[in-house]
Design a protein around this motif. Structure first.
Motif, PDB file in Angstrom:
ATOM      1  N   TRP A 171       0.832  -1.209   0.000  1.00  0.00           N
ATOM      2  CA  TRP A 171       0.000   0.000   0.000  1.00  0.00           C
ATOM      3  C   TRP A 171       0.862   1.252   0.000  1.00  0.00           C
ATOM      4  N   PHE A 172       2.014   1.213   0.698  1.00  0.00           N
ATOM      5  CA  PHE A 172       2.884   2.381   0.765  1.00  0.00           C
ATOM      6  C   PHE A 172       3.552   2.637  -0.576  1.00  0.00           C
ATOM      7  N   VAL A 173       4.038   1.578  -1.194  1.00  0.00           N
ATOM      8  CA  VAL A 173       4.683   1.705  -2.506  1.00  0.00           C
ATOM      9  C   VAL A 173       3.677   2.214  -3.539  1.00  0.00           C
ATOM     10  N   ALA A 174       2.426   1.749  -3.449  1.00  0.00           N
ATOM     11  CA  ALA A 174       1.382   2.222  -4.362  1.00  0.00           C
ATOM     12  C   ALA A 174       1.127   3.716  -4.163  1.00  0.00           C
ATOM     13  N   GLU A 175       1.172   4.184  -2.917  1.00  0.00           N
ATOM     14  CA  GLU A 175       0.995   5.618  -2.637  1.00  0.00           C
ATOM     15  C   GLU A 175       2.109   6.446  -3.265  1.00  0.00           C
ATOM     16  N   LEU A 176       3.303   5.867  -3.381  1.00  0.00           N
ATOM     17  CA  LEU A 176       4.421   6.565  -4.005  1.00  0.00           C
ATOM     18  C   LEU A 176       4.307   6.571  -5.531  1.00  0.00           C
ATOM     19  N   GLY A 177       3.415   5.760  -6.075  1.00  0.00           N
ATOM     20  CA  GLY A 177       3.187   5.770  -7.514  1.00  0.00           C
ATOM     21  C   GLY A 177       3.735   4.582  -8.274  1.00  0.00           C
ATOM     22  N   VAL A 178       4.104   3.520  -7.578  1.00  0.00           N
ATOM     23  CA  VAL A 178       4.599   2.320  -8.260  1.00  0.00           C
ATOM     24  C   VAL A 178       3.411   1.454  -8.643  1.00  0.00           C
ATOM     25  N   CYS A 179       3.304   1.105  -9.910  1.00  0.00           N
ATOM     26  CA  CYS A 179       2.238   0.212 -10.376  1.00  0.00           C
ATOM     27  C   CYS A 179       2.521  -1.194  -9.864  1.00  0.00           C
ATOM     28  N   SER A 180       1.468  -1.922  -9.575  1.00  0.00           N
ATOM     29  CA  SER A 180       1.646  -3.277  -9.048  1.00  0.00           C
ATOM     30  C   SER A 180       2.351  -4.189 -10.037  1.00  0.00           C
ATOM     31  N   TRP A 181       2.204  -3.947 -11.343  1.00  0.00           N
ATOM     32  CA  TRP A 181       2.830  -4.827 -12.340  1.00  0.00           C
ATOM     33  C   TRP A 181       4.317  -4.542 -12.506  1.00  0.00           C
ATOM     34  N   SER A 182       4.767  -3.345 -12.142  1.00  0.00           N
ATOM     35  CA  SER A 182       6.176  -3.025 -12.365  1.00  0.00           C
ATOM     36  C   SER A 182       7.047  -3.374 -11.167  1.00  0.00           C
ATOM     37  N   GLY A 183       6.453  -3.493  -9.994  1.00  0.00           N
ATOM     38  CA  GLY A 183       7.230  -3.799  -8.803  1.00  0.00           C
ATOM     39  C   GLY A 183       8.116  -2.641  -8.396  1.00  0.00           C
ATOM     40  N   THR A 184       8.911  -2.849  -7.377  1.00  0.00           N
ATOM     41  CA  THR A 184       9.809  -1.795  -6.918  1.00  0.00           C
ATOM     42  C   THR A 184      11.091  -1.811  -7.748  1.00  0.00           C
ATOM     43  N   PRO A 185      11.783  -0.686  -7.804  1.00  0.00           N
ATOM     44  CA  PRO A 185      13.014  -0.618  -8.605  1.00  0.00           C
ATOM     45  C   PRO A 185      14.091  -1.563  -8.089  1.00  0.00           C
ATOM     46  N   SER A 186      14.862  -2.099  -9.019  1.00  0.00           N
ATOM     47  CA  SER A 186      15.991  -2.958  -8.663  1.00  0.00           C
ATOM     48  C   SER A 186      17.231  -2.092  -8.441  1.00  0.00           C
ATOM     49  N   GLY A 187      18.305  -2.716  -7.999  1.00  0.00           N
ATOM     50  CA  GLY A 187      19.569  -2.001  -7.861  1.00  0.00           C
ATOM     51  C   GLY A 187      20.031  -1.421  -9.183  1.00  0.00           C
ATOM     52  N   VAL A 188      19.782  -2.137 -10.278  1.00  0.00           N
ATOM     53  CA  VAL A 188      20.147  -1.652 -11.611  1.00  0.00           C
ATOM     54  C   VAL A 188      19.344  -0.397 -11.961  1.00  0.00           C
ATOM     55  N   ASP A 189      18.040  -0.400 -11.673  1.00  0.00           N
ATOM     56  CA  ASP A 189      17.206   0.774 -11.935  1.00  0.00           C
ATOM     57  C   ASP A 189      17.678   1.969 -11.116  1.00  0.00           C
ATOM     58  N   LEU A 190      18.053   1.729  -9.873  1.00  0.00           N
ATOM     59  CA  LEU A 190      18.508   2.808  -9.004  1.00  0.00           C
ATOM     60  C   LEU A 190      19.846   3.373  -9.476  1.00  0.00           C
ATOM     61  N   ARG A 191      20.753   2.510  -9.930  1.00  0.00           N
ATOM     62  CA  ARG A 191      22.027   2.983 -10.469  1.00  0.00           C
ATOM     63  C   ARG A 191      21.791   3.829 -11.721  1.00  0.00           C
ATOM     64  N   ALA A 192      20.888   3.368 -12.579  1.00  0.00           N
ATOM     65  CA  ALA A 192      20.580   4.125 -13.794  1.00  0.00           C
ATOM     66  C   ALA A 192      19.973   5.479 -13.447  1.00  0.00           C
ATOM     67  N   GLY A 193      19.109   5.506 -12.434  1.00  0.00           N
ATOM     68  CA  GLY A 193      18.516   6.756 -11.990  1.00  0.00           C
ATOM     69  C   GLY A 193      19.528   7.709 -11.405  1.00  0.00           C
ATOM     70  N   ALA A 194      20.616   7.154 -10.891  1.00  0.00           N
ATOM     71  CA  ALA A 194      21.674   7.977 -10.316  1.00  0.00           C
ATOM     72  C   ALA A 194      22.697   8.381 -11.373  1.00  0.00           C
ATOM     73  N   GLY A 195      22.436   7.982 -12.626  1.00  0.00           N
ATOM     74  CA  GLY A 195      23.337   8.368 -13.706  1.00  0.00           C
ATOM     75  C   GLY A 195      24.571   7.497 -13.794  1.00  0.00           C
ATOM     76  N   GLN A 196      24.536   6.307 -13.224  1.00  0.00           N
ATOM     77  CA  GLN A 196      25.691   5.430 -13.239  1.00  0.00           C
ATOM     78  C   GLN A 196      25.526   4.272 -14.216  1.00  0.00           C
ATOM     79  N   GLY A 197      24.587   4.364 -15.115  1.00  0.00           N
ATOM     80  CA  GLY A 197      24.433   3.361 -16.164  1.00  0.00           C
ATOM     81  C   GLY A 197      23.891   2.044 -15.679  1.00  0.00           C
ATOM     82  N   ARG A 198      23.836   1.099 -16.590  1.00  0.00           N
ATOM     83  CA  ARG A 198      23.287  -0.228 -16.289  1.00  0.00           C
ATOM     84  C   ARG A 198      24.367  -1.289 -16.296  1.00  0.00           C
ATOM     85  N   SER A 199      25.564  -0.955 -15.881  1.00  0.00           N
ATOM     86  CA  SER A 199      26.644  -1.929 -15.885  1.00  0.00           C
ATOM     87  C   SER A 199      26.656  -2.753 -14.622  1.00  0.00           C
TER      88      SER A 199
END
Length: 79
Positions: free
Chosen positions: A51-79
């Protein structure tokens, strides 16, 4: 203090899975709880109540971000 929506997102808009304000919010929460790596942030996000993650705007089908998604969001690429 400015909100996360005023931060410019340097990522390619076509490849975005998560909005930058969401990634920033999850990172702030996780770091405040003691996370020190992208993997720990991702694990913290995965442990949040649905319920908390949904309040933040995460769709149930996409799940929470992975470490790779977080690195990409921080501008460190997908390596």
């Amino acid at each position: 203090m400015a909100g996360p929506d005023v931060v410019t997102d340097p990522r390619n808009a076509r490849s975005l899975r998560y909005r930058l304000p969401l990634l920033l919010a999850l990172a702030v929460l996780a770091v405040a709880a003691g996370a020190k790596t992208f993997l720990e942030i991702a694990e913290y996000a995965a442990d949040l109540p649905v319920w908390f993650v949904a309040e933040l705007g995460v769709c149930s089908w996409s799940g929470t971000p992975s470490g790779v998604d977080l690195r990409a969001g921080a501008g460190q690429g997908r390596s």
